[in-house]
Every structure is written in C-alpha cells, then in structure tokens.
Design an enzyme around this catalytic site. Structure first.
Site, PDB file in Angstrom:
ATOM      1  CD  GLU A 545     -19.335  31.598  36.917  1.00 11.25           C
ATOM      2  OE1 GLU A 545     -18.742  31.757  38.010  1.00 11.25           O
ATOM      3  OE2 GLU A 545     -18.775  31.145  35.913  1.00 11.25           O
ATOM      4  CB  THR A 656      -4.809  32.263  32.286  1.00 10.01           C
ATOM      5  OG1 THR A 656      -6.073  32.863  32.540  1.00 10.01           O
ATOM      6  CG2 THR A 656      -4.979  30.792  31.953  1.00 10.01           C
TER       7      THR A 656
HETATM    8  C1  DMJ Z   1      -8.942  29.232  36.010  1.00  5.82           C
HETATM    9  O1  DMJ Z   1      -8.747  27.911  35.688  1.00  5.82           O
HETATM   10  C2  DMJ Z   1      -8.223  30.128  35.067  1.00  5.82           C
HETATM   11  O2  DMJ Z   1      -8.108  31.378  35.633  1.00  5.82           O
HETATM   12  C3  DMJ Z   1      -8.907  30.241  33.740  1.00  5.82           C
HETATM   13  O3  DMJ Z   1      -8.280  31.159  32.898  1.00  5.82           O
HETATM   14  C4  DMJ Z   1     -10.331  30.669  33.931  1.00  5.82           C
HETATM   15  N1  DMJ Z   1     -11.026  29.949  34.932  1.00  5.82           N
HETATM   16  C5  DMJ Z   1     -10.409  29.484  36.125  1.00  5.82           C
HETATM   17  C6  DMJ Z   1     -10.710  30.240  37.381  1.00  5.82           C
HETATM   18  O4  DMJ Z   1     -11.904  30.857  37.455  1.00  5.82           O
END
Ligand code: DMJ
Length: 679
Positions: A545, A656
């Site tokens: 992580e 994202t």
């Molecule tokens: C997702 O929900 C998206 O990529 C977000 O921007 C960050 N975290 C998670 C995946 O790790």
C-alpha cells in the site's frame, strides 16, 4: 382545562361551561396570522422553487400514475417472506445498519433475486456482434434488442447521434461504436491468450459476485456474502455492477452486461439510502460508470441514472465558496409534489439541527479534501454536454475558479481546503492519498475538451513544475519517486495510489510538445519503474500500500499497516498508458507477471481477495473483492494485452475509476445533447 377560546366571557358568567367568547385575543390573532403566513410562504416557495416544467403536464402525469397504480397504494406491502422474530422490538436496534445485517444473516443465501448463472462456460460472443461491427450498428441496438426474449427490454434510444462508421484503416478505431470479443485483438496469438486469461478472471470475479452478493456493493469471496463494510455501507447499491458494466462491455461479455443493465433499470435507487455518501466515490464510480455506458451504447437509461445520481450530490455544493462538502445525505431530496413543497421549508429547519452535507470529522479543521472535490470535473462537464443542463459544469467551474485564484504555497496545492473560509488547512501535499486525482483531472479536463480548456492545461503544467521541484526525488539506488511534503518536511514515502502518476506524466509528455515534455516522459518512465520495483521486491510480486526510501530500504514497506495489497489498479494503469505511448515490451511483461501473481495469491474459488501482507509466502486474505478490481484493475490489464484500436487514447480519456469518457470533437460517441451548453 378548556382551550382559551371556550373560556367564560361577559353575560354568560352564570354558566361558565357554556360561555363562548366572540372575539380572539391579540396573542391568538398573532398565532392565526403566523399559521396563515407559513401556509402562504409554503405555497409561494413552492411556485418559486419547483422546476419550471412543473405545470399542468406534470400534474396530469402524476394523476395518470395514480390511475395506473394498483391496490398497493392503499394496502401496505406484506411483511418480508423471511421476517424477523415477531416479538422482538425492532425500535431498540440502534441503527439501520445493524438491522440490515440482521436481516442478511437470517436470510437464506438465495433470497436475493439473481440472474441465471451460465456455468457451462458459453458466453455471448456470437456472430451477431461481429455483424454489428461490419454493419456499423451501435452495440446497444444489436445485442440488447437481439438478446433472448424477455430477458431485457430493448433500451429506448432517442436522439441517437449520427455515428460515422470509422474504419480501422482511416481512424484506427474500428471498435469505437461496438465492442465484441474480437475487437482490439493483438495479431500475436500469445498476447491474445494473455488477454483471454484476463477476461476469464473478469468472468470469475463477476460470476462469484453474482452468485453470492448480487445487488450488494461488493463481494466477500471467502465468507461468500456481500461486503457491507464498504464505503457505500450496507445499502444495496450494486457498486460492483455499476463499476463493472463497462469492462464487461469492452470484453464483449454482452449477456453479463445485459444482466447488469437489467438490475440497474429495475433495482438501482438512492431513494431511502439513509447514510451519508461520499460525493467523490459516488461520482467516480456511479456517475462515471453510467456515463461511460451511455457513451458506449447510447442507451438513455444510463444517462438518466447518471443525472439522477449527480442531482443527489448537488446539495453538497451549497457552501459559501462553492467547494463541496465530502459527504451528502442523498435521502434528503424530495420525491413527490408534496415532498417537494415541504422540503424547502423543511430543509431550513433541518439544517438548524442536522447537516445534509458535511465533511469528515478527521479532516483538518472541517476541510474538504483536494483529491475529492478536485475529482468531479470530467463527469460533471460531460454530464452538462450530454444533458444540455449547464448546472453541473457551473458547479465544477466554481471549484476551478477558487483553486485558480487562491495563493498556493510554493506553487503547490495542500490536501485540505476549508469550504466555508476558502482557506487551506494543514500544509500537507501529496500525489498519493488525499491529493492524487485532482492533478489527474487537470490534465484530463484539457484532453477531454479536445485541448480547448487551456486553463486546465496551464494549471497542470504549473502544478507539475512545483511537484518536480519540491517533491520528486531520486533514491541512492536510482529510483524516481514522489514523496509527500508535510510542513516543509519531505516524507520519503510513496503511496501505491501515487503509482498512477507514471501514466499521468507520460500523457502530459505526449499530448503536447512543450519545454516540459522530455522531463515529463523521463519521470513517467521512472515512476512506473519504481512502482514495478515495489512489486518485485515482495514475495508475492504484488506491491504494498505504501513504500519507503529511508533507513536503508528502497521501494519497500516498513510498517505493518503499509504491507497490504487490496487489488489496487494504479501500477497497471501506468503499465497500460506507458505501453500505449512507447510500445516498450517490458510493460506487457510486467503486466503479465502481475496477472500471474493475482492468480497465485488473490484468486479464491469464489472471486478475488486482497492480501494483508505482500511480503509473506502465504499471506492472509482480507476477504474483499473491491469493485475497482472489476472497473479498473482487470480493465487496464485487458487493455494492456489489446491492440491500440481498442479505446485509442486520443479519443477516450479515463476517469479516475477507469471509466472511459469520449473526447470532445474527436470521438463520434461524444453524444452531445441537441441543446448542449458550451463550455
Ligand atoms: C479507485 O477508486 C480510484 O482509482 C481512486 O481514484 C483511488 N482509489 C481507488 C483504487 O485504488
């Protein structure tokens, strides 16, 4: 005691009980006046705040709905088939979540309605999909209308944009308007085999979710039940369905896609969801997921759902600065005519005691979070374009204006901003948690606009210059990394979340040729390489992580709380983007290595699970199949082993959560509304 108006007066003193006063006292008059005024205010408010189209037509519609409604509007619905103990006082349960959990425990596994499981292994990749490509027919018309009778009602396709049938030779995007199992296949049979493996993983994840957690948010693959501890809580919002739909579609898994669409149409709702939802998470997964499905298929159901969800988020933007709160109680919106009228009065009083929108208690001084309020632009802008309603773009433009004008320490954006004062909170800067996707959306807003939103590109370039100068470092071993900056001090640690930055710098380098391009590319390659190193320095070959660059270690986690892997996608996202930009074989090799690691360590008989410690030979599993595993991790790996014709990067921009949105002016699937508001 009698009410005031029946008390003794004048000549009737002899029989006080029969005495009736003929006029009101002044205090009573005031009270009556107040009641009348309130009533007048409600009616007045109703006329002003109801939508413009709330007229005779709407009343007629409601009237017709009443006519169509059966006896259920008068007779209360029957108790659930498998009820709770009759003699237990349910009101003693402290909150709704406990109740949900209790119901879930007591229900048999098959209580939830599930689609049929096709365990024979045969999938819907029939010739009808091939024909669609040949004929240039949009996929939404073909597979859904042509599916088995009674499974899914044909979607209503209205205002279908004129879609040119792009030929592979002319545009490099043969699959733009219909994806089947063959679209984007690499000429190399070995690569095709790898892609098929990823697709098989998707089927395994989906089938397992379908079998054990259908309609729940996520699957617990070991416990074989829904995961109620997810960010969306115990309410059945089907996060995995909505997040996974476009990946199914891309892979040509149209039967599964239809099942998901059917669930969305019949079951998906936020009404009655009595928890505070994250504006950011709901936007990137639900609004983003629905918008991509709309772009892919033209099916208006998805557009309606995207708008429905976004509208539920709008109350969060009611702040003095326009910077939204992080959380919103989506159940607060009015539904019927009466509720609409009442709500405007109600909201005033409710807000006195309870906030419909608020921020996390832990966020510096009541601040909103940069990566959250800064990650709405792509979805909200596109929603304005496809609905013709400018309200969504106005909301995100307001955020943009605040961020453009505000003074930035060293040119950097701290992670916390107070939505009331418009002032920064703690001076923590990060390209990982709390900051990440804000930077991503600056570049992508410019890409999405067809390179017209120059303000966004400038803000991106300026921010990256500051990050390069103050936060990007090279380790003694030659690894490029981006550290966090806390009150002038560098913390030589990189989050897994920041691994998306490899692709971000790569895209920054190749979409515009300027004085920064070379440096961006060098950093993009460097960060992607570092994230790969964080993977191969573990026993499982999956990355932790967070990893550090001090005390003699490089790209390794030091603390127990940093050693887990929860099926995150960011490293594979950078492999995919860098592969497309460079065609350097190493990115595909690294991706294949990761596929094998996922198979070896995360696969269970009933789905995929995260790991608690990537450095152990037999790591314990966390028993959660995250929805982003289907939305992002498997999608990016699938695209890594596809050829460039599948979602060309100059026509699509990924939100994202890896939901691709069409680029304006360059992608015929952009589907602008007839009366689209321009930026
Ligand atoms: C997702 O929900 C998206 O990529 C977000 O921007 C960050 N975290 C998670 C995946 O790790």
């Amino acid at each position: 005691m009698l009410p005031t108006y029946q008390r003794i007066s004048g000549s009737q003193q002899s029989n006080p009980l029969l005495a009736v006063r003929r006029s009101f006292r002044s205090s009573e008059k005031c009270l009556i006046l107040l009641v009348l005024l309130t009533f007048g205010f409600v009616c007045f408010g109703g006329f002003f705040f109801l939508p413009d189209n709330f007229g005779a037509e709407r009343v007629l519609k409601v009237y017709k709905q009443f006519q169509r409604a059966g006896p259920e509007i008068f007779i209360p619905p029957p108790p659930p088939a498998h009820g709770l103990d009759g003699d237990e006082d349910l009101h003693k349960l402290s909150d709704r979540e406990k109740l949900q959990e209790k119901i879930q425990k007591e229900l048999p596994d098959d209580f939830l309605e599930k689609p049929d499981l096709d365990l024979s292994g045969s999938r819907t990749e029939g010739p009808e999909f091939d024909n669609m490509i040949d004929s240039g027919v949009p996929a939404a018309v073909g597979p859904i209308a042509g599916g088995p009778a009674g499974v899914v009602a044909p979607p209503q396709i209205i205002d279908e944009p004129e879609i040119k049938s792009p030929s592979k030779a002319s545009t490099g995007s043969a699959g733009s308007n219909a994806f089947n199992a063959l679209v984007g296949e690499d000429p190399d049979p070995l690569v095709r085999e790898k892609r098929n493996k990823v697709k098989e993983m998707m089927m395994h994840a989906w089938d397992s979710y379908k079998l054990y957690a259908w309609g729940k948010n996520e699957l617990k693959p070991i416990s074989k039940r829904g995961h109620s501890g997810s960010i969306f809580g115990a309410f059945d919002l089907g996060a995995t369905i909505v997040d996974g739909l476009d990946t199914l579609y891309l892979m040509g898994l149209h039967k599964e896609f239809d099942e998901g669409r059917d669930w969305v149409e019949r079951k998906f709702t936020l009404d009655g969801v009595g928890i505070d939802l994250s504006v950011f998470e709901t936007n990137i997964r639900f609004v983003g997921g629905f918008l991509t499905c709309y772009a892919f298929t033209g099916d208006r159901l998805f557009l309606e759902k995207a708008k429905y969800v976004a509208d539920k988020l709008l109350p969060a933007f009611q702040t003095p600065t326009g910077i939204p709160y992080a959380l919103v109680n989506v159940n607060s919106g009015p539904k019927t005519l009466l509720e609409r009228v009442i709500s405007h009065v109600e909201i005033f009083f409710v807000n006195l005691f309870y906030k419909i929108s608020k921020n996390y208690g832990w966020a510096s001084g009541g601040s909103s979070i940069l990566s959250e309020f800064g990650t709405l632009h792509l979805e909200f802008s596109y929603l304005s374009d496809v609905t013709g309603d400018s309200v969504y773009r106005e909301r995100v433009q307001a955020i943009r204006s605040v961020l453009r004008e505000i003074e930035k320490p060293k040119g950097l954006y701290p992670n916390y901003l107070n939505p009331k004062t418009g002032k920064w909170g703690q001076q923590h800067m990060s390209l990982g948690a709390l900051g990440d996707s804000f930077y991503e959306y600056l570049l992508k807003a410019w890409i999405q606009s067809g390179h017209e939103d120059n303000e966004a590109r400038e803000m991106y370039d300026d921010a990256m210059q500051a990050i390069i100068q103050h936060m990007i470092r090279t380790s003694p071993g030659g690894l490029t990394y981006v550290s966090d900056l806390k009150f002038e001090r560098l913390e030589h640690k990189m989050d897994h979340l920041a691994c998306f930055a490899g692709g971000l710098f790569g895209l920054g380098a190749t979409t515009l040729s300027n004085q920064y391009s070379e440096k961006y590319m060098e950093i993009g390659e460097g960060i992607t390489n570092t994230c790969h190193e964080s993977y191969v320095r573990t026993y499982t070959r999956l990355g932790p992580e967070a990893f550090r660059f001090n005390d003699g270690v490089e790209a390794k986690a030091l603390k127990t709380g940093e050693k887990y892997y929860i099926l995150r996608p960011e490293t594979f996202e950078s492999y995919f983007i860098m592969w497309r930009l460079t065609h350097d074989q190493k990115y595909r090799d690294w991706g294949w290595d990761a596929v094998q690691a996922l198979e070896n360590h995360c696969r269970t008989p009933n789905g995929f699970s995260g790991l608690k410690n990537v450095y152990l030979t037999e790591p314990q599993k966390d028993d959660v199949q995250q929805s982003f595993f289907l939305a992002e991790t498997l999608k990016y790996l699938y695209l890594l082993f596809s050829d460039d014709s599948l979602l060309p990067l100059d026509e699509w921009v990924f939100n994202t959560e890896a939901h691709p949105l069409p680029v304006k002016g360059r992608n015929p699937l952009f589907r602008p509304a007839a009366t689209s508001s321009s930026p």
